[in-house]
Write a protein that holds these residues in place. Structure first.
Motif, mmCIF file in Angstrom:
data_model
loop_
_atom_site.group_PDB
_atom_site.id
_atom_site.type_symbol
_atom_site.label_atom_id
_atom_site.label_comp_id
_atom_site.label_asym_id
_atom_site.label_seq_id
_atom_site.Cartn_x
_atom_site.Cartn_y
_atom_site.Cartn_z
ATOM 1 N N LEU A 119 0.822 -1.209 0.000
ATOM 2 C CA LEU A 119 0.000 0.000 0.000
ATOM 3 C C LEU A 119 0.860 1.264 0.000
ATOM 4 O O LEU A 119 0.526 2.247 -0.661
ATOM 5 C CB LEU A 119 -0.942 0.009 1.210
ATOM 6 N N VAL A 120 1.962 1.234 0.736
ATOM 7 C CA VAL A 120 2.869 2.384 0.751
ATOM 8 C C VAL A 120 3.409 2.634 -0.654
ATOM 9 O O VAL A 120 3.460 3.777 -1.123
ATOM 10 C CB VAL A 120 4.013 2.179 1.770
ATOM 11 N N THR A 121 3.783 1.583 -1.349
ATOM 12 C CA THR A 121 4.276 1.723 -2.724
ATOM 13 C C THR A 121 3.198 2.330 -3.614
ATOM 14 O O THR A 121 3.478 3.240 -4.408
ATOM 15 C CB THR A 121 4.722 0.353 -3.271
ATOM 16 N N GLY A 139 2.107 15.223 -9.846
ATOM 17 C CA GLY A 139 2.746 16.205 -10.697
ATOM 18 C C GLY A 139 3.491 17.268 -9.940
ATOM 19 O O GLY A 139 4.257 16.992 -9.029
ATOM 20 N N GLU A 140 3.225 18.498 -10.299
ATOM 21 C CA GLU A 140 4.052 19.592 -9.855
ATOM 22 C C GLU A 140 3.524 20.293 -8.616
ATOM 23 O O GLU A 140 3.936 21.408 -8.327
ATOM 24 C CB GLU A 140 4.211 20.588 -10.996
ATOM 25 N N SER A 170 3.366 6.052 -5.410
ATOM 26 C CA SER A 170 3.275 6.209 -6.866
ATOM 27 C C SER A 170 2.135 7.154 -7.224
ATOM 28 O O SER A 170 2.263 7.962 -8.134
ATOM 29 C CB SER A 170 3.104 4.862 -7.558
ATOM 30 N N LYS A 171 1.021 7.080 -6.497
ATOM 31 C CA LYS A 171 -0.098 8.001 -6.742
ATOM 32 C C LYS A 171 0.300 9.426 -6.383
ATOM 33 O O LYS A 171 -0.067 10.371 -7.066
ATOM 34 C CB LYS A 171 -1.336 7.598 -5.931
#
Length: 159
Positions: free
Chosen positions: A124-126, A136-137, A130-131
């Motif tokens: 879940l941490v991964t 983005g910025e 990634s989300k």
């Protein structure tokens, strides 16, 4: 986890300081719920879960266990697969994490589960990282320096 969520919200509605004051299989009506308290609990659970639960909830599902089972079926569907509920919302995710943390901290959890739980949490941490990276910025202003904050303000206001 959902039983803990139901019990803690029921305890809050009834003015108790701990969820333990609401028995797992004790009837809501036997524990002091009236129609106003029932609607209050329903509203709280709607907010936390993102569901649209009926006002007759505590009458239809008269114990915390029964109500938690109903909420689980609403979220996952009766066959255990995702239902039409696409997201529980940020608030309920944090609430569920709090409930999970409380359960993992308790002495009631079977110690043989910790390796499986650790593996799932790492996954879940991964996923969450990634989300977050996909975001983005968006700059995290919590750790920005004064110069970076002024620069962000200048960019925002085109100065």
């Amino acid at each position: 986890m959902l039983t803990g969520l139901v019990r803690s919200n029921a305890a809050t509605v009834l003015g108790h300081t701990t969820p333990d004051a609401v028995p797992l299989d004790g009837g809501f009506l036997d524990n002091g719920f009236d129609s106003l308290a029932a609607v209050d609990l329903r509203n709280r659970l709607n907010t936390v879960t993102g569901l649209r639960l009926p006002p007759t909830l505590v009458f239809d599902y008269p114990t915390p266990n029964a109500l938690a089972q109903h909420i689980a079926e609403e979220i996952l569907g009766e066959d255990g697969e995702d239902s039409e509920v696409e997201t529980l919302g940020d608030l309920s995710v944090l609430t569920m994490l709090n409930a999970l943390e409380k359960q993992l901290s308790s002495d009631t959890l079977d110690s043989s589960l910790f390796a499986d739980v650790a593996s799932r949490l790492n996954g879940l941490v991964t996923l969450v990282r990634s989300k977050a990276d996909e975001g983005g910025e968006d700059e995290d202003i919590e750790f920005a320096t004064d110069e970076e904050l002024f620069s962000m303000l200048d960019e925002h206001f085109d100065k």
